[in-house]
Motif scaffolding. Sequence first.
Motif, PDB file in Angstrom:
ATOM      1  N   ASP A 493      90.279  25.052  32.522  1.00  0.00           N
ATOM      2  CA  ASP A 493      88.822  24.772  32.876  1.00  0.00           C
ATOM      3  C   ASP A 493      87.755  25.066  31.588  1.00  0.00           C
ATOM      4  N   ILE A 494      88.059  26.096  31.080  1.00  0.00           N
ATOM      5  CA  ILE A 494      87.251  26.413  29.718  1.00  0.00           C
ATOM      6  C   ILE A 494      87.444  25.224  28.933  1.00  0.00           C
ATOM      7  N   VAL A 495      88.547  24.755  28.478  1.00  0.00           N
ATOM      8  CA  VAL A 495      88.553  23.765  27.315  1.00  0.00           C
ATOM      9  C   VAL A 495      88.006  22.662  27.945  1.00  0.00           C
ATOM     10  N   ARG A 496      88.244  22.309  28.884  1.00  0.00           N
ATOM     11  CA  ARG A 496      87.673  20.961  29.659  1.00  0.00           C
ATOM     12  C   ARG A 496      86.040  20.831  29.584  1.00  0.00           C
ATOM     13  N   LYS A 497      85.668  22.044  29.849  1.00  0.00           N
ATOM     14  CA  LYS A 497      84.221  22.070  30.033  1.00  0.00           C
ATOM     15  C   LYS A 497      83.551  22.150  28.421  1.00  0.00           C
ATOM     16  N   ILE A 498      84.241  22.632  27.448  1.00  0.00           N
ATOM     17  CA  ILE A 498      83.904  22.598  26.245  1.00  0.00           C
ATOM     18  C   ILE A 498      83.856  21.306  25.648  1.00  0.00           C
ATOM     19  N   GLU A 499      84.777  20.388  26.173  1.00  0.00           N
ATOM     20  CA  GLU A 499      84.683  18.920  25.668  1.00  0.00           C
ATOM     21  C   GLU A 499      83.742  18.173  26.297  1.00  0.00           C
ATOM     22  N   PHE A 500      83.582  18.479  27.729  1.00  0.00           N
ATOM     23  CA  PHE A 500      82.587  17.617  28.330  1.00  0.00           C
ATOM     24  C   PHE A 500      81.173  17.769  27.883  1.00  0.00           C
ATOM     25  N   LEU A 501      80.711  18.994  27.551  1.00  0.00           N
ATOM     26  CA  LEU A 501      79.370  19.314  26.986  1.00  0.00           C
ATOM     27  C   LEU A 501      79.185  18.517  25.727  1.00  0.00           C
ATOM     28  N   GLN A 502      80.088  18.226  24.816  1.00  0.00           N
ATOM     29  CA  GLN A 502      79.887  17.498  23.510  1.00  0.00           C
ATOM     30  C   GLN A 502      80.121  15.984  23.562  1.00  0.00           C
ATOM     31  N   LEU A 503      80.612  15.689  24.795  1.00  0.00           N
ATOM     32  CA  LEU A 503      80.974  14.326  24.784  1.00  0.00           C
ATOM     33  C   LEU A 503      79.868  13.370  25.693  1.00  0.00           C
ATOM     34  N   ASP A 504      79.400  14.100  26.949  1.00  0.00           N
ATOM     35  CA  ASP A 504      78.829  13.441  27.992  1.00  0.00           C
ATOM     36  C   ASP A 504      77.461  13.031  27.532  1.00  0.00           C
ATOM     37  N   ALA A 505      77.132  11.853  27.675  1.00  0.00           N
ATOM     38  CA  ALA A 505      75.755  11.027  27.537  1.00  0.00           C
ATOM     39  C   ALA A 505      74.678  11.704  28.133  1.00  0.00           C
ATOM     40  N   ARG A 506      74.998  11.933  29.290  1.00  0.00           N
ATOM     41  CA  ARG A 506      73.878  12.322  30.032  1.00  0.00           C
ATOM     42  C   ARG A 506      73.318  14.109  29.624  1.00  0.00           C
ATOM     43  N   VAL A 507      74.281  14.640  29.193  1.00  0.00           N
ATOM     44  CA  VAL A 507      74.008  16.303  28.984  1.00  0.00           C
ATOM     45  C   VAL A 507      73.016  15.529  27.572  1.00  0.00           C
ATOM     46  N   LYS A 508      73.370  14.972  26.561  1.00  0.00           N
ATOM     47  CA  LYS A 508      72.446  14.739  25.444  1.00  0.00           C
ATOM     48  C   LYS A 508      71.174  14.241  25.831  1.00  0.00           C
ATOM     49  N   VAL A 509      71.146  13.474  26.796  1.00  0.00           N
ATOM     50  CA  VAL A 509      69.562  12.932  27.205  1.00  0.00           C
ATOM     51  C   VAL A 509      68.869  14.046  27.920  1.00  0.00           C
ATOM     52  N   ASN A 510      69.643  15.066  28.855  1.00  0.00           N
ATOM     53  CA  ASN A 510      68.742  15.889  29.557  1.00  0.00           C
ATOM     54  C   ASN A 510      68.356  17.010  28.518  1.00  0.00           C
ATOM     55  N   LEU A 511      69.195  17.133  27.229  1.00  0.00           N
ATOM     56  CA  LEU A 511      68.967  18.148  26.669  1.00  0.00           C
ATOM     57  C   LEU A 511      67.760  17.860  25.471  1.00  0.00           C
ATOM     58  N   LYS A 512      67.662  16.550  25.233  1.00  0.00           N
ATOM     59  CA  LYS A 512      66.415  16.236  24.498  1.00  0.00           C
ATOM     60  C   LYS A 512      65.146  16.372  25.338  1.00  0.00           C
ATOM     61  N   ARG A 513      65.268  16.086  26.917  1.00  0.00           N
ATOM     62  CA  ARG A 513      64.160  16.065  27.606  1.00  0.00           C
ATOM     63  C   ARG A 513      63.561  17.787  27.639  1.00  0.00           C
ATOM     64  N   MET A 514      64.651  18.624  27.997  1.00  0.00           N
ATOM     65  CA  MET A 514      64.513  20.084  28.049  1.00  0.00           C
ATOM     66  C   MET A 514      63.977  20.702  26.701  1.00  0.00           C
ATOM     67  N   GLN A 515      64.318  20.007  25.491  1.00  0.00           N
ATOM     68  CA  GLN A 515      63.977  20.493  24.245  1.00  0.00           C
ATOM     69  C   GLN A 515      62.390  20.284  24.268  1.00  0.00           C
ATOM     70  N   VAL A 516      62.037  19.116  24.406  1.00  0.00           N
ATOM     71  CA  VAL A 516      60.732  18.717  24.478  1.00  0.00           C
ATOM     72  C   VAL A 516      59.853  19.722  25.117  1.00  0.00           C
ATOM     73  N   LEU A 517      60.218  20.114  26.441  1.00  0.00           N
ATOM     74  CA  LEU A 517      59.428  20.687  27.502  1.00  0.00           C
ATOM     75  C   LEU A 517      59.400  22.413  26.699  1.00  0.00           C
ATOM     76  N   ALA A 518      60.631  22.727  26.252  1.00  0.00           N
ATOM     77  CA  ALA A 518      60.485  23.896  25.571  1.00  0.00           C
ATOM     78  C   ALA A 518      59.540  24.073  24.339  1.00  0.00           C
ATOM     79  N   LYS A 519      59.469  23.147  23.337  1.00  0.00           N
ATOM     80  CA  LYS A 519      58.655  23.247  22.302  1.00  0.00           C
ATOM     81  C   LYS A 519      57.225  22.984  22.621  1.00  0.00           C
ATOM     82  N   ILE A 520      56.969  22.332  23.576  1.00  0.00           N
ATOM     83  CA  ILE A 520      55.671  22.273  24.045  1.00  0.00           C
ATOM     84  C   ILE A 520      55.005  23.485  24.689  1.00  0.00           C
ATOM     85  N   ASN A 521      56.158  24.153  25.736  1.00  0.00           N
ATOM     86  CA  ASN A 521      55.509  25.209  26.531  1.00  0.00           C
ATOM     87  C   ASN A 521      55.540  26.537  25.563  1.00  0.00           C
TER      88      ASN A 521
END
Length: 672
Positions: A493-521
């Motif tokens: 389960d740990i190995v699978r989740k490590i791989e998913f977090l690197q490859l999933d396109a939605r994670v990358k998009v969501n991260l960009k959105r949250m990064q913008v919020l974090a920097k503004i706030n």
Amino acid sequence: MVSKYLILVIIFLTQLISIGVNASSSSDNIKGGDSSSKTASQKPTKTSWWPFRKSQLDNKQQFTQSKIEIDKNAKEPKNILVGSFVGGLSHLRPSLEICKILIERGYKVSESYSQMYRNVALVAPGNFTSHANYPSIKQYSTGPEHNTKELSSIYQPIFEKPYDYNSFFLEKDEADNQYLERYEIYKQSTIDFKPDLLLCDLLNNEACFDVAWKFKIPSVGISSSLSRRTFAPYKSDPIYGCHSNMENESFIERFKCLIIRPARFLYESRQRIISLNEKRVSVGVSPISSSLERIKNSLFLADTFFGFEIPHPVPPLYQEIGPVMQDSYPPITPEISSFLSSHKRIMYVSFGTQVYTTPENYAILLQSILEAIDRNIIDGIIWSLSGLEDFPSTISSSDETQLDTSEILHNLYTHIYVTNSSSGLAPQVSILEHANTRVFLTHGGVSSCHESLYTGTPMLILPFAFDQFSNAEKLEEQGIALKLDKKNLIMDDIVRKIEFLQLDARVKVNLKRMQVLAKINSKRKYRAADLVEFVMKASQLNPKKFKYDDDDGNEIVKESVDKNVPNNDEGKKSTEKESNNENSGETSYETVYNSSPPEQPIIEDIYEWLLKEWITPDTRMGFIRGKYLDVYGTVLTLLLSLILIAVWACWSVVSFIVNSVASLIEGKLKAD
């Protein structure tokens, strides 16, 4: 179109001529009718315009002078006392960042940077050594540094067993046992340092707020969360065995998490509040009915932000100011830089400075890391150790080979680099910001979460206690993190989740959105400094009332105005009093703090006038009137009455019609 512009030009010229004429006539009226004035009036380009322009300049100069005077008065020295039960940089950072901004505003011209901090003092455990960002802070220590490993009887069950409100009470009871000792330290530091404001970390820090109440000094609460400070029925807490967001839960679960489980928590808390109130009374502090009563009308700052929190209404007194980030962070060391450069897909591992888990869990984590490296999912690990870890001596790899963990811990394994707190904390933000850092395995502490969001790094969260479970749920719901279960760690389960977090396109998009919020706030720490500054200034613009009883038992109310706002009618008396105090070697502040407080202080919250601009009317109206239940109840009663009247009228009409028809039929039948 041409005629329109022509009219505008004529109007402009007319206004210009009238201004010149008015200015010229005013000049003649001022100077009289002598020959010199007439000669001067014949030079309209100079003299006729000058009085008009001079008056403008004079007004501007007066305005500028008054503005400078206001700014000068606004920057009088203020003392801020920061208090924390746990201490440590992660808990103190938000408070110290706010103090840093306030100090730079008031003293950056007249005093050197290191001398500024004589106006900030700290009450916390351990010895807060000089930090690059916060040097030369005066500290009143409350005891040894908070070490969860040394307090294993409390924290081992918290970290290793399922976390619920029983685990929460283990730490709370320890804090309550230390209340009297901490109260005395806060009291003595207040008398010695003479603060204008107390900035109190909310976690188990009742003594800080009680001393502020006792000495009638403004206090501002600060914490990493709004979880138990604000209410929304769809919000809950994993401490109750519930999800943070109850949006998609069944009726039964929503009922349990809104009514039953919080009621059990309050029931368990009741005896503890009574016991703590007995200690309060012993030092002259009035008892309270709930943990929120003392600070219900005070300013509360939360190191969090929208996007990270579940959206819900927030009262004006509760201000989200996070994520509070430092202006600069330690750079990467040469050794870490070399490791980062030679590995392209690195997972950074850190569980903070106070959290630890079982040897079995450490074994599973190491096995999972080695498996992820063997599968080429990652090619490097940087693990920041706190010194609290208890690793097993050996672990088994995927091919059942026994590996000596001491080789890994001493950096003899090519793909794993271990740092230790004994050689200084790892430069976490700089590591997360590096392009080769792809995943962050963390305990889910709020500081680590903020830093990961700020750098745009996906998180694999292994929560152990406190707000870490709530943080993990909220970030997983945002699609930028996945969580693990400390009671059920599985290597695949740990190995699978490590791989998913690197490859999933939605994670990358969501991260960009949250990064913008974090920097503004992250800029809102300046807003926090503004609010704290207002509280300090407002406290000096209101009289402080005390109540005494004379010998006959009659009530006497005495008002004492702050030393920085002298009463004009009694200026001479005030000056003479200050002179007498100076001659006796005693200042007015020392008189206030060292003398005994009034025998019967007025039972009123100083924040009712101090923060009246932020206190919503419903808090003064009571529950029924504040929620408009009386109005809604009246409307509901009227509607029900109207419905009943309408039903009765319809029933009467129908009954009349039916009876009439029945009578006609009956009469007809009798006639036949």
